[in-house]
Write an enzyme that holds these catalytic residues in place. Structure first.
Site, PDB file in Angstrom:
ATOM      1  N   HIS A 267       0.841  -1.208   0.000  1.00  0.00           N
ATOM      2  CA  HIS A 267       0.000   0.000   0.000  1.00  0.00           C
ATOM      3  C   HIS A 267       0.878   1.261   0.000  1.00  0.00           C
ATOM      4  O   HIS A 267       0.574   2.235  -0.678  1.00  0.00           O
ATOM      5  CB  HIS A 267      -0.868   0.059   1.267  1.00  0.00           C
ATOM      6  CG  HIS A 267      -1.852  -1.048   1.394  1.00  0.00           C
ATOM      7  ND1 HIS A 267      -1.730  -2.046   2.324  1.00  0.00           N
ATOM      8  CD2 HIS A 267      -2.992  -1.314   0.721  1.00  0.00           C
ATOM      9  CE1 HIS A 267      -2.742  -2.873   2.228  1.00  0.00           C
ATOM     10  NE2 HIS A 267      -3.528  -2.467   1.258  1.00  0.00           N
TER      11      HIS A 267
ATOM     12  N   GLY B 122      -3.010  -1.998  -6.861  1.00  0.00           N
ATOM     13  CA  GLY B 122      -1.877  -2.924  -6.961  1.00  0.00           C
ATOM     14  C   GLY B 122      -2.178  -4.066  -7.922  1.00  0.00           C
ATOM     15  O   GLY B 122      -3.300  -4.593  -7.945  1.00  0.00           O
TER      16      GLY B 122
ATOM     17  N   LEU C  36       3.107  -9.302  -1.027  1.00  0.00           N
ATOM     18  CA  LEU C  36       2.595  -8.681   0.201  1.00  0.00           C
ATOM     19  C   LEU C  36       1.072  -8.681   0.164  1.00  0.00           C
ATOM     20  O   LEU C  36       0.460  -8.382  -0.854  1.00  0.00           O
ATOM     21  CB  LEU C  36       3.104  -7.246   0.323  1.00  0.00           C
ATOM     22  CG  LEU C  36       4.601  -7.046   0.488  1.00  0.00           C
ATOM     23  CD1 LEU C  36       4.909  -5.592   0.835  1.00  0.00           C
ATOM     24  CD2 LEU C  36       5.165  -7.948   1.576  1.00  0.00           C
TER      25      LEU C  36
END
Ligand code: PAF
Length: 292
Positions: A47, A157, A194
């Site tokens: 993020h 993302g 992630l």
């Protein structure tokens, strides 16, 4: 040149739709560009990389932190989704975010959102097939956030590769005029993509989970002299050979339409999208197969 500093040096936490509207109107009236980073909190370096980019490319950065109930088709997943508001706010403040929008569910959905988006084939495969209603829920919340923040650019993302295609489709359908910026996957040093869900892995599962990324990466070499179907099988069988791991799906798709391919394309890239249960934690990842 528009003044870079918006309001104060302190990040402002906004919990109401009307509060956000006022701030956005003020930014717009000054001619400032707005970068939006929608999140569900439990923030990690992935993020933060979206926020860094938004910071570099816009005058004002808005980050939303909202665990959107309408995109969860599994009530347990919604219940156990990590919620770490205090830590999130500290990270957002350090990252130079201007506005953190952290509304309650009733603020976003004072009444049920009954909108059904005709998202079409892009939303019908993979996550769309496994999680009925998920993408419609994503379209509901992201369309509300776009309408509220009127962003110049919005950042997502590429780990959620299909989600970006669905959001582009929703933005076309609704006529939103903005740039949707797809940002590369951030990985741990051992390759694990992630994800906010990684904290739910046991130490043993956490040790095994990077096998997903390792297998995807080795499959790009395997792909050089194997058919698409052989490459697909290689990935599924290899990942399934690890303890705790169960592949839910692995499809090699066209990166624009998201439709599964049966042969390597004559021109253009393909993307392999995988979902794996590691114990009861659902992990997703993807890899690009470059045009041959
Ligand atoms: O990717 C996510 O975290 C969510 O799906 C999003 C885009 C913030 C919408 O709730």
């Amino acid at each position: 040149m528009a003044e870079k500093q918006f309001f104060t040096t302190e990040m402002e936490i906004i919990r109401t739709v009307s509060g956000l509207r006022d701030r956005i109107a003020e930014a717009r009236s000054k001619g400032l560009t707005i970068g939006l980073v929608p999140t569900m909190g439990a923030l990690h370096a992935g993020h933060m990389s979206l926020i860094d980019r938004a910071r570099r490319e816009n005058d004002v950065v808005v980050v939303s932190v909202f665990v959107n109930p309408t995109q969860f088709n599994n009530p347990d997943d919604l219940r156990t989704y990590p919620r770490t508001e205090e830590a999130d706010c500290a990270l957002l403040g350090e990252a130079g975010v201007d506005l953190a929008f952290i509304p309650a569910v009733e603020e976003i959905y004072p009444e049920p959102d009954t909108r059904i988006f005709p998202l079409g084939p892009v939303a019908e495969v993979m996550e769309g097939a496994m999680r009925p209603g998920h993408f419609n829920g994503v379209a509901q919340i992201v369309s509300k956030l776009f309408a509220l923040t009127e962003p110049t650019r919005a950042y997502f993302g590429e780990k959620d590769f299909q989600q970006i295609a669905v959001i582009r489709r929703m933005a076309d359908l609704e006529g939103f005029d903005l740039e949707i910026v797809a940002c590369p996957i951030c990985r741990e040093a051992d390759g694990l993509a992630l994800s906010s869900r990684n904290v739910r892995l046991t130490p043993e599962q956490r040790e095994i989970a990077p096998a997903i990324a390792r297998t995807l990466m080795s499959s790009t070499e395997w792909a050089a002299d194997h058919t698409l179907e052989q490459t697909r099988r290689y990935v599924v069988d290899t990942v399934n050979s690890f303890p705790h791991m169960q592949v839910e799906y692995f499809e090699i798709v066209d990166p624009l339409t998201m439709q599964p391919l049966s042969e390597w394309p004559a021109a253009g890239d393909a993307v392999g999208c995988i979902t794996v249960y590691c114990g009861d934690v659902r992990l997703i990842d993807n890899i690009r197969y470059k045009a041959r």
